[in-house]
Design an enzyme around this catalytic site. Structure first.
Site, short mmCIF file in Angstrom:
data_model
loop_
_atom_site.label_atom_id
_atom_site.label_comp_id
_atom_site.label_asym_id
_atom_site.label_seq_id
_atom_site.Cartn_x
_atom_site.Cartn_y
_atom_site.Cartn_z
N HIS A 294 24.59 39.27 -46.73
CA HIS A 294 24.84 40.62 -46.22
C HIS A 294 26.03 40.66 -45.28
CE1 HIS A 294 22.84 40.14 -42.21
NE2 HIS A 294 21.95 39.41 -42.85
N ASP A 306 24.38 34.91 -38.98
CA ASP A 306 23.61 35.98 -39.61
C ASP A 306 24.49 37.21 -39.79
OD1 ASP A 306 21.49 37.45 -40.60
OD2 ASP A 306 20.68 37.93 -38.62
N GLU A 340 21.69 45.18 -44.48
CA GLU A 340 20.44 44.42 -44.53
C GLU A 340 19.70 44.51 -43.21
OE1 GLU A 340 17.75 41.02 -43.88
OE2 GLU A 340 19.59 41.48 -42.78
N GLU A 341 20.43 44.50 -42.10
CA GLU A 341 19.80 44.36 -40.79
C GLU A 341 18.91 45.53 -40.40
OE1 GLU A 341 19.53 41.78 -39.28
OE2 GLU A 341 21.29 40.51 -39.44
N ASP A 368 20.93 33.65 -46.46
CA ASP A 368 20.75 34.47 -45.25
C ASP A 368 19.86 33.74 -44.25
OD1 ASP A 368 20.80 36.52 -43.42
OD2 ASP A 368 19.35 37.77 -44.47
N HIS A 438 20.44 37.24 -33.98
CA HIS A 438 20.51 38.58 -33.37
C HIS A 438 20.90 38.56 -31.89
CE1 HIS A 438 17.43 40.25 -36.56
NE2 HIS A 438 18.55 39.78 -37.10
#
Length: 477
Positions: A294, A306, A340-341, A368, A438
Protein backbone atom coordinates in the site's frame (compact mmCIF):
# COMPACT_ATOMS: atom_id res chain seq x y z
CA UNK A 1 10.67 -74.43 -22.42
CA UNK A 2 8.12 -73.53 -25.08
CA UNK A 3 8.69 -70.81 -27.66
CA UNK A 4 5.45 -69.14 -26.46
CA UNK A 5 6.87 -68.83 -22.95
CA UNK A 6 10.13 -67.42 -24.31
CA UNK A 7 8.21 -64.85 -26.32
CA UNK A 8 6.15 -63.89 -23.25
CA UNK A 9 9.28 -63.34 -21.11
CA UNK A 10 10.87 -61.38 -23.93
CA UNK A 11 7.83 -59.08 -24.12
CA UNK A 12 7.83 -58.62 -20.33
CA UNK A 13 11.51 -57.70 -20.45
CA UNK A 14 10.89 -55.14 -23.19
CA UNK A 15 7.97 -53.67 -21.18
CA UNK A 16 10.11 -53.39 -18.04
CA UNK A 17 12.85 -51.68 -20.02
CA UNK A 18 10.36 -49.22 -21.46
CA UNK A 19 8.90 -48.44 -18.04
CA UNK A 20 12.40 -47.96 -16.62
CA UNK A 21 13.32 -45.71 -19.55
CA UNK A 22 10.19 -43.58 -18.97
CA UNK A 23 10.95 -43.32 -15.24
CA UNK A 24 14.56 -42.36 -15.88
CA UNK A 25 13.54 -39.84 -18.53
CA UNK A 26 10.87 -38.34 -16.25
CA UNK A 27 13.33 -38.18 -13.37
CA UNK A 28 15.93 -36.58 -15.61
CA UNK A 29 13.44 -33.97 -16.83
CA UNK A 30 12.31 -33.23 -13.26
CA UNK A 31 15.93 -32.94 -12.13
CA UNK A 32 16.71 -30.60 -15.00
CA UNK A 33 13.70 -28.45 -14.18
CA UNK A 34 14.74 -28.20 -10.52
CA UNK A 35 18.19 -27.17 -11.68
CA UNK A 36 16.65 -24.55 -13.98
CA UNK A 37 14.49 -23.24 -11.14
CA UNK A 38 17.45 -23.08 -8.80
CA UNK A 39 19.52 -21.18 -11.38
CA UNK A 40 16.73 -18.73 -12.11
CA UNK A 41 16.13 -18.04 -8.43
CA UNK A 42 19.87 -17.57 -7.88
CA UNK A 43 19.82 -14.96 -10.67
CA UNK A 44 17.02 -13.05 -8.93
CA UNK A 45 18.92 -12.95 -5.63
CA UNK A 46 22.16 -11.92 -7.36
CA UNK A 47 20.45 -9.09 -9.19
CA UNK A 48 18.62 -7.89 -6.08
CA UNK A 49 21.75 -7.90 -3.90
CA UNK A 50 24.27 -6.63 -6.46
CA UNK A 51 22.19 -4.36 -8.70
CA UNK A 52 19.04 -3.76 -6.67
CA UNK A 53 16.85 -0.69 -7.02
CA UNK A 54 14.53 -1.14 -4.02
CA UNK A 55 16.65 0.70 -1.43
CA UNK A 56 17.15 3.76 -3.64
CA UNK A 57 13.44 3.79 -4.41
CA UNK A 58 12.68 3.67 -0.69
CA UNK A 59 15.07 6.56 -0.08
CA UNK A 60 13.23 8.61 -2.70
CA UNK A 61 9.76 7.64 -1.46
CA UNK A 62 10.58 8.22 2.22
CA UNK A 63 12.79 11.26 2.08
CA UNK A 64 11.65 13.09 -1.05
CA UNK A 65 7.94 12.27 -1.04
CA UNK A 66 7.59 11.72 2.73
CA UNK A 67 4.40 10.91 4.68
CA UNK A 68 1.51 9.80 2.45
CA UNK A 69 -1.73 9.91 4.41
CA UNK A 70 -4.75 9.23 2.19
CA UNK A 71 -6.21 12.40 0.74
CA UNK A 72 -3.08 14.46 1.44
CA UNK A 73 -0.71 16.28 -0.89
CA UNK A 74 1.90 13.69 0.10
CA UNK A 75 -0.32 10.88 -1.19
CA UNK A 76 -0.82 12.75 -4.46
CA UNK A 77 2.95 13.17 -4.81
CA UNK A 78 3.45 9.47 -4.09
CA UNK A 79 1.06 8.51 -6.89
CA UNK A 80 2.92 10.68 -9.38
CA UNK A 81 6.30 9.35 -8.21
CA UNK A 82 5.23 5.70 -8.42
CA UNK A 83 3.73 6.07 -11.90
CA UNK A 84 6.90 7.76 -13.16
CA UNK A 85 9.21 5.10 -11.71
CA UNK A 86 7.14 2.21 -13.06
CA UNK A 87 7.23 3.78 -16.51
CA UNK A 88 11.04 3.86 -16.33
CA UNK A 89 11.16 0.07 -15.84
CA UNK A 90 9.74 -0.45 -19.32
CA UNK A 91 6.59 -2.38 -18.43
CA UNK A 92 3.98 -3.17 -21.05
CA UNK A 93 1.34 -1.01 -19.32
CA UNK A 94 1.26 1.55 -16.51
CA UNK A 95 -1.93 3.31 -15.43
CA UNK A 96 -3.79 5.01 -12.59
CA UNK A 97 -7.01 3.52 -11.22
CA UNK A 98 -9.31 6.16 -9.66
CA UNK A 99 -10.61 5.63 -6.12
CA UNK A 100 -12.34 7.90 -3.60
CA UNK A 101 -10.61 8.00 -0.22
CA UNK A 102 -11.23 9.55 3.21
CA UNK A 103 -9.40 12.73 4.16
CA UNK A 104 -8.37 13.40 7.78
CA UNK A 105 -5.84 15.91 9.05
CA UNK A 106 -3.99 15.85 12.37
CA UNK A 107 -3.59 19.59 12.63
CA UNK A 108 -1.28 21.21 15.20
CA UNK A 109 0.70 18.89 17.48
CA UNK A 110 -1.27 17.27 20.29
CA UNK A 111 -0.58 18.05 23.92
CA UNK A 112 -1.31 16.08 27.07
CA UNK A 113 -0.29 16.17 30.71
CA UNK A 114 -1.11 14.50 34.00
CA UNK A 115 -2.00 16.67 36.99
CA UNK A 116 0.40 15.28 39.59
CA UNK A 117 0.92 16.22 43.27
CA UNK A 118 4.01 18.21 42.28
CA UNK A 119 2.58 19.82 39.14
CA UNK A 120 1.93 18.93 35.53
CA UNK A 121 3.76 16.02 33.89
CA UNK A 122 3.77 16.13 30.09
CA UNK A 123 3.24 12.78 28.34
CA UNK A 124 3.59 11.86 24.62
CA UNK A 125 0.27 11.37 22.83
CA UNK A 126 -1.06 11.45 19.28
CA UNK A 127 -4.56 11.48 17.85
CA UNK A 128 -5.88 8.24 16.43
CA UNK A 129 -6.67 8.42 12.73
CA UNK A 130 -10.24 9.58 12.19
CA UNK A 131 -10.70 11.02 15.67
CA UNK A 132 -12.60 14.22 16.31
CA UNK A 133 -10.81 17.10 18.02
CA UNK A 134 -11.16 18.21 21.60
CA UNK A 135 -12.79 21.55 22.33
CA UNK A 136 -10.52 24.49 21.51
CA UNK A 137 -9.12 24.86 25.03
CA UNK A 138 -8.63 21.13 25.47
CA UNK A 139 -10.28 18.50 27.62
CA UNK A 140 -9.58 18.05 31.34
CA UNK A 141 -11.18 15.13 33.18
CA UNK A 142 -10.58 12.32 35.63
CA UNK A 143 -9.15 9.09 34.26
CA UNK A 144 -10.57 5.62 34.66
CA UNK A 145 -8.30 2.71 33.71
CA UNK A 146 -9.61 -0.45 32.02
CA UNK A 147 -8.03 -3.50 30.44
CA UNK A 148 -10.42 -3.84 27.55
CA UNK A 149 -13.87 -3.27 26.11
CA UNK A 150 -15.47 -5.87 28.37
CA UNK A 151 -14.62 -3.77 31.46
CA UNK A 152 -16.93 -0.97 30.31
CA UNK A 153 -20.10 -2.96 30.89
CA UNK A 154 -18.88 -4.03 34.32
CA UNK A 155 -18.23 -0.42 35.35
CA UNK A 156 -21.38 1.06 33.82
CA UNK A 157 -22.39 4.62 33.09
CA UNK A 158 -22.22 5.82 36.72
CA UNK A 159 -18.46 5.21 36.92
CA UNK A 160 -17.56 6.21 33.34
CA UNK A 161 -19.68 9.28 32.53
CA UNK A 162 -17.66 12.47 32.16
CA UNK A 163 -14.30 10.69 32.50
CA UNK A 164 -11.53 9.78 30.09
CA UNK A 165 -11.36 6.02 29.61
CA UNK A 166 -7.77 4.77 29.64
CA UNK A 167 -7.36 1.45 27.80
CA UNK A 168 -4.16 -0.08 29.15
CA UNK A 169 -4.10 -3.68 27.93
CA UNK A 170 -0.56 -4.33 26.59
CA UNK A 171 0.45 -6.53 23.70
CA UNK A 172 1.07 -10.05 25.01
CA UNK A 173 4.85 -10.27 25.15
CA UNK A 174 5.14 -14.07 25.35
CA UNK A 175 3.54 -14.60 21.93
CA UNK A 176 6.31 -15.29 19.41
CA UNK A 177 4.03 -14.21 16.55
CA UNK A 178 3.87 -10.50 17.27
CA UNK A 179 0.96 -9.99 14.88
CA UNK A 180 -1.05 -12.29 17.14
CA UNK A 181 -0.11 -10.06 20.07
CA UNK A 182 -1.22 -7.03 18.07
CA UNK A 183 -4.49 -8.68 17.13
CA UNK A 184 -5.12 -9.45 20.80
CA UNK A 185 -5.41 -5.81 21.82
CA UNK A 186 -6.06 -3.69 18.73
CA UNK A 187 -9.83 -3.76 19.33
CA UNK A 188 -9.40 -1.19 22.11
CA UNK A 189 -7.81 1.20 19.62
CA UNK A 190 -10.30 0.60 16.83
CA UNK A 191 -13.55 0.45 18.82
CA UNK A 192 -12.54 1.98 22.14
CA UNK A 193 -13.99 5.44 21.50
CA UNK A 194 -17.33 4.26 20.10
CA UNK A 195 -17.86 1.85 22.99
CA UNK A 196 -16.80 4.28 25.73
CA UNK A 197 -19.03 7.02 24.30
CA UNK A 198 -22.06 4.79 24.88
CA UNK A 199 -21.38 5.07 28.61
CA UNK A 200 -20.92 8.84 28.54
CA UNK A 201 -17.12 8.98 28.45
CA UNK A 202 -15.58 12.38 27.67
CA UNK A 203 -12.73 10.85 25.67
CA UNK A 204 -10.37 7.88 25.44
CA UNK A 205 -6.64 7.29 25.79
CA UNK A 206 -5.25 4.02 24.38
CA UNK A 207 -1.93 2.39 25.25
CA UNK A 208 0.17 2.30 22.06
CA UNK A 209 0.35 -1.02 20.20
CA UNK A 210 4.04 -1.52 20.95
CA UNK A 211 6.00 -4.28 22.68
CA UNK A 212 8.84 -1.92 23.61
CA UNK A 213 8.82 0.64 26.43
CA UNK A 214 9.55 4.01 24.82
CA UNK A 215 8.21 7.54 24.33
CA UNK A 216 6.71 7.09 20.84
CA UNK A 217 2.91 7.17 20.67
CA UNK A 218 1.55 4.99 17.86
CA UNK A 219 -1.42 6.16 15.83
CA UNK A 220 -3.72 3.91 13.80
CA UNK A 221 -7.25 3.63 12.49
CA UNK A 222 -10.26 3.92 14.76
CA UNK A 223 -13.98 3.89 14.06
CA UNK A 224 -17.07 5.47 15.56
CA UNK A 225 -19.31 2.98 13.82
CA UNK A 226 -22.79 4.45 13.43
CA UNK A 227 -22.38 6.82 16.38
CA UNK A 228 -23.89 10.26 15.59
CA UNK A 229 -21.39 13.10 15.20
CA UNK A 230 -22.57 14.88 18.34
CA UNK A 231 -21.79 11.82 20.48
CA UNK A 232 -18.29 11.20 19.16
CA UNK A 233 -15.45 11.72 21.64
CA UNK A 234 -11.75 12.42 21.03
CA UNK A 235 -9.41 9.42 20.95
CA UNK A 236 -5.63 9.44 21.37
CA UNK A 237 -2.78 6.99 21.81
CA UNK A 238 -0.29 7.39 24.63
CA UNK A 239 3.27 6.04 24.53
CA UNK A 240 4.05 2.87 26.49
CA UNK A 241 6.20 4.84 28.96
CA UNK A 242 3.40 7.36 29.32
CA UNK A 243 0.87 4.59 29.90
CA UNK A 244 3.04 3.03 32.61
CA UNK A 245 3.41 6.39 34.36
CA UNK A 246 -0.30 7.18 34.15
CA UNK A 247 -1.24 3.77 35.53
CA UNK A 248 1.19 4.20 38.42
CA UNK A 249 -0.21 7.62 39.30
CA UNK A 250 -3.79 6.33 39.16
CA UNK A 251 -2.89 3.67 41.71
CA UNK A 252 -1.64 6.42 43.99
CA UNK A 253 -4.66 8.67 43.37
CA UNK A 254 -7.73 7.42 41.53
CA UNK A 255 -8.95 11.03 41.17
CA UNK A 256 -5.97 11.97 38.96
CA UNK A 257 -6.82 14.55 36.30
CA UNK A 258 -5.66 14.36 32.70
CA UNK A 259 -5.48 17.15 30.10
CA UNK A 260 -5.72 16.47 26.36
CA UNK A 261 -5.75 18.89 23.43
CA UNK A 262 -6.12 17.78 19.80
CA UNK A 263 -6.80 19.76 16.62
CA UNK A 264 -7.64 17.03 14.08
CA UNK A 265 -10.39 17.29 11.50
CA UNK A 266 -12.36 15.04 9.15
CA UNK A 267 -13.33 16.13 5.61
CA UNK A 268 -15.45 14.80 2.76
CA UNK A 269 -13.94 12.03 0.62
CA UNK A 270 -11.49 13.10 -2.08
CA UNK A 271 -10.27 11.46 -5.32
CA UNK A 272 -7.03 9.47 -5.41
CA UNK A 273 -5.55 6.50 -7.30
CA UNK A 274 -4.13 3.00 -7.19
CA UNK A 275 -0.97 2.80 -9.32
CA UNK A 276 -0.75 -0.29 -11.56
CA UNK A 277 1.94 -1.66 -13.86
CA UNK A 278 1.82 -4.85 -15.95
CA UNK A 279 4.02 -7.33 -17.75
CA UNK A 280 1.69 -9.05 -20.23
CA UNK A 281 1.83 -12.84 -20.21
CA UNK A 282 3.28 -14.68 -23.19
CA UNK A 283 1.05 -17.77 -22.89
CA UNK A 284 -1.85 -16.86 -20.58
CA UNK A 285 -2.27 -13.09 -20.92
CA UNK A 286 -5.82 -13.12 -19.54
CA UNK A 287 -4.79 -14.89 -16.30
CA UNK A 288 -3.49 -12.32 -13.84
CA UNK A 289 -1.01 -12.55 -10.98
CA UNK A 290 -0.63 -9.59 -8.62
CA UNK A 291 2.13 -8.40 -6.33
CA UNK A 292 1.63 -5.29 -4.23
CA UNK A 293 1.78 -3.14 -1.13
CA UNK A 294 0.00 0.00 0.00
CA UNK A 295 1.23 3.40 -1.12
CA UNK A 296 -0.41 5.41 1.67
CA UNK A 297 1.11 5.76 5.14
CA UNK A 298 0.37 7.45 8.42
CA UNK A 299 1.60 10.99 8.87
CA UNK A 300 3.90 10.77 11.90
CA UNK A 301 6.96 9.19 10.24
CA UNK A 302 7.61 8.63 6.55
CA UNK A 303 6.14 5.11 6.41
CA UNK A 304 9.34 3.33 5.42
CA UNK A 305 8.41 -0.01 7.00
CA UNK A 306 4.65 0.48 6.71
CA UNK A 307 4.44 0.19 3.81
CA UNK A 308 7.18 1.86 1.81
CA UNK A 309 9.14 -1.38 2.00
CA UNK A 310 6.27 -3.37 0.51
CA UNK A 311 5.79 -0.82 -2.26
CA UNK A 312 9.40 -0.85 -3.46
CA UNK A 313 9.75 -4.63 -3.05
CA UNK A 314 6.68 -5.13 -5.23
CA UNK A 315 8.03 -2.75 -7.86
CA UNK A 316 11.34 -4.60 -7.70
CA UNK A 317 9.67 -7.93 -8.50
CA UNK A 318 8.79 -6.76 -11.99
CA UNK A 319 12.10 -4.92 -12.44
CA UNK A 320 14.06 -8.07 -11.51
CA UNK A 321 12.09 -10.13 -14.00
CA UNK A 322 12.92 -7.60 -16.70
CA UNK A 323 16.58 -7.45 -15.65
CA UNK A 324 16.83 -11.26 -15.72
CA UNK A 325 15.24 -11.36 -19.20
CA UNK A 326 12.46 -13.52 -17.79
CA UNK A 327 9.25 -13.53 -19.83
CA UNK A 328 6.25 -14.46 -17.68
CA UNK A 329 3.60 -16.86 -18.93
CA UNK A 330 0.81 -15.11 -17.02
CA UNK A 331 0.18 -11.38 -16.96
CA UNK A 332 1.88 -10.08 -13.82
CA UNK A 333 0.75 -6.81 -12.24
CA UNK A 334 2.27 -4.68 -9.56
CA UNK A 335 -0.53 -2.86 -7.72
CA UNK A 336 0.30 -0.04 -5.33
CA UNK A 337 -2.89 0.33 -3.32
CA UNK A 338 -4.15 3.60 -1.87
CA UNK A 339 -5.84 3.90 1.53
CA UNK A 340 -5.04 0.64 3.28
CA UNK A 341 -4.43 2.41 6.59
CA UNK A 342 -7.80 4.02 7.17
CA UNK A 343 -10.31 2.53 4.80
CA UNK A 344 -9.03 -0.21 2.45
CA UNK A 345 -10.62 1.69 -0.42
CA UNK A 346 -7.83 0.86 -2.88
CA UNK A 347 -7.97 -2.89 -2.33
CA UNK A 348 -11.76 -2.95 -2.52
CA UNK A 349 -11.79 -0.83 -5.69
CA UNK A 350 -9.20 -2.98 -7.46
CA UNK A 351 -11.20 -6.15 -6.72
CA UNK A 352 -14.49 -4.50 -7.77
CA UNK A 353 -13.06 -3.33 -11.11
CA UNK A 354 -11.51 -6.76 -11.75
CA UNK A 355 -14.85 -8.44 -11.10
CA UNK A 356 -16.71 -5.98 -13.30
CA UNK A 357 -14.28 -6.62 -16.16
CA UNK A 358 -14.42 -10.39 -15.67
CA UNK A 359 -10.66 -10.60 -15.09
CA UNK A 360 -9.36 -13.96 -13.92
CA UNK A 361 -6.94 -13.51 -11.02
CA UNK A 362 -5.15 -16.74 -10.06
CA UNK A 363 -2.47 -15.59 -7.59
CA UNK A 364 -1.79 -12.52 -5.45
CA UNK A 365 1.14 -11.71 -3.15
CA UNK A 366 1.34 -8.81 -0.69
CA UNK A 367 4.17 -7.31 1.34
CA UNK A 368 2.90 -5.32 4.33
CA UNK A 369 4.87 -6.56 7.34
CA UNK A 370 7.95 -4.35 7.18
CA UNK A 371 11.31 -4.50 5.47
CA UNK A 372 12.96 -6.92 7.88
CA UNK A 373 14.74 -10.21 7.09
CA UNK A 374 12.35 -12.46 5.12
CA UNK A 375 11.45 -15.77 6.77
CA UNK A 376 8.89 -17.09 4.29
CA UNK A 377 5.22 -16.75 3.43
CA UNK A 378 1.76 -17.41 4.79
CA UNK A 379 -0.89 -18.64 2.38
CA UNK A 380 -4.63 -18.52 2.00
CA UNK A 381 -4.84 -21.61 -0.19
CA UNK A 382 -6.47 -25.01 -0.60
CA UNK A 383 -4.53 -28.17 0.43
CA UNK A 384 -3.47 -29.06 -3.13
CA UNK A 385 -1.91 -25.69 -3.87
CA UNK A 386 -0.31 -25.51 -0.45
CA UNK A 387 1.23 -28.96 -1.05
CA UNK A 388 2.67 -27.57 -4.29
CA UNK A 389 4.20 -24.66 -2.35
CA UNK A 390 5.75 -27.04 0.17
CA UNK A 391 7.35 -28.99 -2.70
CA UNK A 392 9.34 -25.83 -3.51
CA UNK A 393 10.82 -25.47 -0.03
CA UNK A 394 14.21 -26.92 -1.01
CA UNK A 395 14.62 -24.13 -3.56
CA UNK A 396 14.36 -21.52 -0.79
CA UNK A 397 16.52 -23.34 1.76
CA UNK A 398 19.84 -21.82 0.54
CA UNK A 399 18.39 -18.38 1.34
CA UNK A 400 17.26 -19.36 4.86
CA UNK A 401 13.60 -19.10 3.88
CA UNK A 402 11.79 -21.80 5.83
CA UNK A 403 8.38 -20.48 6.91
CA UNK A 404 5.53 -21.80 4.76
CA UNK A 405 2.25 -21.83 6.67
CA UNK A 406 -1.47 -21.64 6.00
CA UNK A 407 -2.91 -18.40 7.38
CA UNK A 408 -3.57 -14.85 6.33
CA UNK A 409 -2.22 -13.07 3.28
CA UNK A 410 -2.72 -9.31 3.11
CA UNK A 411 -5.47 -6.75 3.65
CA UNK A 412 -5.37 -5.22 0.17
CA UNK A 413 -5.46 -8.51 -1.76
CA UNK A 414 -8.09 -9.99 0.56
CA UNK A 415 -11.02 -8.63 -1.50
CA UNK A 416 -9.83 -10.77 -4.46
CA UNK A 417 -10.49 -13.98 -2.54
CA UNK A 418 -12.56 -16.71 -4.21
CA UNK A 419 -12.33 -20.49 -4.45
CA UNK A 420 -9.89 -20.41 -7.37
CA UNK A 421 -7.24 -17.88 -6.32
CA UNK A 422 -4.21 -18.44 -4.09
CA UNK A 423 -3.30 -15.52 -1.80
CA UNK A 424 0.05 -15.08 -0.05
CA UNK A 425 1.78 -12.66 2.26
CA UNK A 426 5.52 -12.13 2.73
CA UNK A 427 6.48 -12.89 6.33
CA UNK A 428 9.64 -11.12 7.51
CA UNK A 429 10.97 -11.47 11.04
CA UNK A 430 8.39 -9.53 13.06
CA UNK A 431 10.07 -9.04 16.43
CA UNK A 432 10.94 -5.36 15.83
CA UNK A 433 8.04 -4.42 13.57
CA UNK A 434 5.81 -2.94 16.28
CA UNK A 435 8.64 -0.77 17.59
CA UNK A 436 7.99 1.35 14.48
CA UNK A 437 4.43 0.58 13.39
CA UNK A 438 2.39 3.82 12.96
CA UNK A 439 4.92 5.88 14.92
CA UNK A 440 7.21 8.84 14.16
CA UNK A 441 10.30 6.60 14.19
CA UNK A 442 9.06 4.66 11.12
CA UNK A 443 11.66 6.36 8.94
CA UNK A 444 14.15 5.41 6.24
CA UNK A 445 17.05 4.93 8.66
CA UNK A 446 15.11 2.11 10.37
CA UNK A 447 15.26 -0.09 7.24
CA UNK A 448 18.28 -2.28 6.49
CA UNK A 449 19.28 -2.32 2.82
CA UNK A 450 20.24 -5.99 2.67
CA UNK A 451 17.11 -7.17 4.47
CA UNK A 452 14.94 -5.15 2.11
CA UNK A 453 16.66 -6.59 -0.96
CA UNK A 454 16.43 -10.16 0.32
CA UNK A 455 12.69 -9.67 0.71
CA UNK A 456 12.34 -8.44 -2.87
CA UNK A 457 14.28 -11.42 -4.25
CA UNK A 458 12.23 -13.85 -2.15
CA UNK A 459 8.99 -12.39 -3.48
CA UNK A 460 10.24 -12.53 -7.06
CA UNK A 461 11.18 -16.19 -6.61
CA UNK A 462 7.73 -17.16 -5.38
CA UNK A 463 6.08 -15.22 -8.20
CA UNK A 464 8.35 -16.99 -10.70
CA UNK A 465 7.42 -20.45 -9.35
CA UNK A 466 3.69 -19.76 -9.47
CA UNK A 467 4.08 -18.36 -12.97
CA UNK A 468 6.07 -21.42 -14.09
CA UNK A 469 3.88 -24.14 -12.57
CA UNK A 470 0.57 -22.32 -12.30
CA UNK A 471 -2.18 -22.61 -9.73
CA UNK A 472 -3.87 -26.01 -9.52
CA UNK A 473 -7.42 -25.48 -10.89
CA UNK A 474 -10.48 -26.18 -8.74
CA UNK A 475 -11.51 -29.24 -10.79
CA UNK A 476 -8.09 -30.89 -10.28
CA UNK A 477 -7.85 -30.50 -6.50
Amino acid sequence: MSSLFLKFNYKQDILKRLVLLVLLTTSSIASAQVKNDSTQIRDFYDLALLEGQSYQWLDDLSNDVGPRLSGSKGAENAVNWAKSELEKIGLDKVWLQPVMVPKWERGAAERAYIEGPDGRIEVPVCALGGSVATVQDGLTAEIIEVQGLADLEKLGTDKIKGKIVFYNRPMQANLIQTFSAYGGCVDQRYSGASEAAKYGAAGVIVRSMNLRMDDYPHTGAMSYGDLPNEKRVPAAAISTNGAALLSKMLKQNDKTQFYLKMNCKNYEDVPSFNVIGELTGSERPKDFMVVGGHLDSWDLGDGSHDDGAGVVQSMEVLRLMKAANYTPKHSIRVVLFMNEENGLRGGNEYAAVAKKKGENHVFALESDSGGFTPRGFSFDADPANFAQVESWSSLFKPYLIHYFELGGSGADIGPLKNEAIVLAGLRPDSQRYFDYHHASNDTFDAVNKRELELGAATMTSLMYLFDTYGVIPVNER
